[in-house]
Structure formats: structure tokens, C-alpha cells
Design a protein around this motif. Structure first.
Motif, PDB file in Angstrom:
ATOM      1  N   SER A  14       0.835  -1.195   0.000  1.00 17.62           N
ATOM      2  CA  SER A  14       0.000   0.000   0.000  1.00 17.62           C
ATOM      3  C   SER A  14       0.870   1.246   0.000  1.00 17.62           C
ATOM      4  N   LYS A  45      -2.078  -0.694  -5.305  1.00 13.32           N
ATOM      5  CA  LYS A  45      -3.163   0.017  -5.976  1.00 13.32           C
ATOM      6  C   LYS A  45      -2.587   1.296  -6.584  1.00 13.32           C
ATOM      7  N   GLU A  66     -11.080   9.297  -5.149  1.00 11.62           N
ATOM      8  CA  GLU A  66     -11.951   8.219  -4.658  1.00 11.62           C
ATOM      9  C   GLU A  66     -12.613   7.484  -5.811  1.00 11.62           C
ATOM     10  N   LYS A  67     -13.040   8.219  -6.836  1.00 13.10           N
ATOM     11  CA  LYS A  67     -13.700   7.598  -7.994  1.00 13.10           C
ATOM     12  C   LYS A  67     -12.794   6.563  -8.657  1.00 13.10           C
ATOM     13  N   HIS A  68     -11.502   6.874  -8.738  1.00 14.02           N
ATOM     14  CA  HIS A  68     -10.548   5.965  -9.386  1.00 14.02           C
ATOM     15  C   HIS A  68      -9.962   4.934  -8.415  1.00 14.02           C
ATOM     16  N   SER A  69     -10.461   4.898  -7.176  1.00 10.57           N
ATOM     17  CA  SER A  69      -9.978   3.956  -6.155  1.00 10.57           C
ATOM     18  C   SER A  69      -8.472   4.093  -5.949  1.00 10.57           C
ATOM     19  N   CYS A  70      -7.988   5.331  -5.996  1.00  6.98           N
ATOM     20  CA  CYS A  70      -6.571   5.611  -5.758  1.00  6.98           C
ATOM     21  C   CYS A  70      -6.307   5.750  -4.260  1.00  6.98           C
ATOM     22  N   GLU A  71      -5.140   5.337  -3.844  1.00  5.19           N
ATOM     23  CA  GLU A  71      -4.680   5.666  -2.502  1.00  5.19           C
ATOM     24  C   GLU A  71      -3.956   7.016  -2.562  1.00  5.19           C
TER      25      GLU A  71
END
Length: 274
Positions: A14, A45, A66-71
């Protein structure tokens, strides 16, 4: 250099664990627990890292993150934001008191980056240094603009690097992308209008390029690990010795990740207090 260096490939983790591990390697080297160390790693990710002093609230479009599920994480090092995804990332920790480490950031980067340049050559990529002075025009997107002594192919930036010095130790780390999701990249930043966002996105291909684009081949993490390990080893005369972390050391990494690199106080608001 002609001295033993630790070498560790920690694989995919992560964003919080990756940044925590770079910090603890710096701490352990400062305390004399590990030798100077070269680390390779990847990201489990897609992750956006911002520079130590970057104003994330102003620069980053968090709903799209958040939309792209990015950290999302803040680095110890300075510079602009980097999207980490399909890449090999490296980090180096070494005492700044070593006689082969130059005193200035620019000179130290030039010396250490010879290993990166050789790695590109090992892949058949005709990379070279830019001699462009850093522009006075600020950009929040790292790959939009090369700094002095960074690497380019046909004038296009190919990697992003940053450096800091703490506790008598130099930490340098950098992103070596195989490919880059340019659509995602420009979704992650705030722009005055959507028209400006699209203009920036379209212009980006003239400013940056990746390994797969240059070679017309799809590379893997393992391909890059071998090419750049040899690059550092031969060009900087490192005697690389495998470094393994104990269970207690991994516990320290995960504790730091939990208490610092997952916290909004550090990731979002730290620049307000510096």
C-alpha cells in the motif's frame, strides 16, 4: 563506492506501507542498524503521492481520487504529485557524510542517478540528462516538467525523482513508469475549468513518455528490476548484499504506516504546519 550496500525488493504494498518503509530505512541507517541500502518496490493500488510541502487541498481533486480507487499519501521528500501505478519505484538511503556523496542536492542527484541512466541504457533506451534549469512556473503534476539533471528521451521526461536529508542520511526515491494512465492522471488534479483540464491532458504527451511507449513493448516489474539493479551495481560500484527484514522490523513499518501515513493530519494537512 566500493562498499557493501543492502539490497531489498519489497514488492507490492500500500501507499502508506511504502512510505513508512522508506522512512524506517532512513531511521535504521541513521542508527547504524543497516548499511546504505537500495530498495525496489511497487504499489498494490494506483496511488497519488504529494510532496512534503505541497498544498494537497488546493491541488488535488479528492472526489476523483476516490472515484478511481486511488490511494493517497504524502512523501517525506519534496516536489510535485506523482501517480504511482505501472512502475518500478526505487529508494536509496545513505549517510550524507560518505566522501562520495556530494554536499548539494543537485550534485548528489546527478551522481546517484547514474545508476538510473544505466538502467535505461540496459533496456535499450537512449536516455540522457536534461540541462534545463528548473522553471519558475509551478506545476502540481510531477511529469509535466523536468528539473535540472533529470532524464529525458527526445526532450520528454521519463522518470520522477525526489530527495531529502534527515538525521544525517540522504533519502532519494523515484518513479520509473512502464506505462501511465494519462486519463486518470489529470482527473486527480483540480483545474479552474474542464476545458483547461482537457488542454493539459492533451499537451502531456509532448512533455512525458514511458518505457513501453519508447520501446513499443510491454515490460514487467521483473524486467525493470533486473535492468536497474545492474545499472546501480555497475555504474555506482555497489556491492549489493540481500537485506531481509525481521518480523519485528515489519511490525515497526506497519505501526508507522498506521499512525502516520494513513492519517489526514499528515497526508492532508501537514503542509499547514511547516
Amino acid at each position: 563506492m566500493n562498499e557493501p550496500w543492502g539490497f531489498i525488493d519489497t514488492g507490492y504494498h500500500s501507499a502508506a506501507v511504502n512510505m513508512a518503509l522508506d522512512e524506517v530505512l532512513l531511521n535504521w541507517h541513521s542508527e547504524g542498524k543497516i548499511p546504505p541500502t537500495l530498495r525496489f518496490y511497487g504499489w498494490s493500488k494506483p496511488s497519488l503521492s504529494v510532496g512534503h510541502f505541497q498544498n494537497a487541498e488546493r491541488a488535488i481533486d479528492f472526489p476523483n481520487v476516490e472515484k478511481h480507487s486511488c490511494e493517497f499519501v504524502r512523501r517525506l521528500t519534496g516536489g510535485s504529485a506523482v501517480l504511482h501505478d505501472d512502475e518500478l519505484t526505487y529508494s536509496i538511503v545513505v549517510s550524507e557524510n560518505k566522501d562520495y556523496i556530494p554536499k548539494t542536492i543537485r550534485s548528489a542527484y546527478y551522481m546517484l542517478s547514474k545508476g538510473i541512466l544505466k538502467g535505461y541504457k540496459n533496456l535499450g533506451i537512449p536516455a540522457d540528462y536534461t540541462i534545463q534549469e528548473k522553471s519558475s512556473t509551478r506545476t502540481d503534476v510531477c511529469f509535466e516538467q523536468p528539473a535540472f539533471y533529470e532524464m529525458v528521451v527526445d526532450g520528454k521526461k521519463i522518470c520522477g525523482n525526489a530527495q531529502t536529508r534527515k538525521q544525517g542520511v540522504l533519502l532519494q526515491h523515484g518513479s520509473i513508469p512502464m506505462s501511465m494512465n494519462k486519463d486518470m492522471l489529470f482527473d486527480l488534479f483540480r483545474f479552474p475549468t474542464e476545458k483547461i483540464r482537457e488542454k493539459k491532458r492533451k499537451a502531456f504527451s509532448e512533455k512525458a513518455i514511458t518505457i513501453n511507449e519508447i520501446t513499443k513493448k510491454r515490460h514487467t516489474y521483473d524486467d525493470l528490476r533486473e535492468a536497474f539493479r545492474k545499472g546501480f551495481q555497475t555504474e555506482l560500484h555497489m556491492d549489493l548484499v540481500p537485506l531481509e527484514l525481521s518480523d519485528s522490523q515489519w511490525e515497526e513499518v506497519h505501526e508507522l504506516a498506521k499512525t502516520k501515513y494513513t492519517q489526514e493530519e499528515w497526508n492532508l494537512y501537514h503542509q499547514r504546519s511547516v
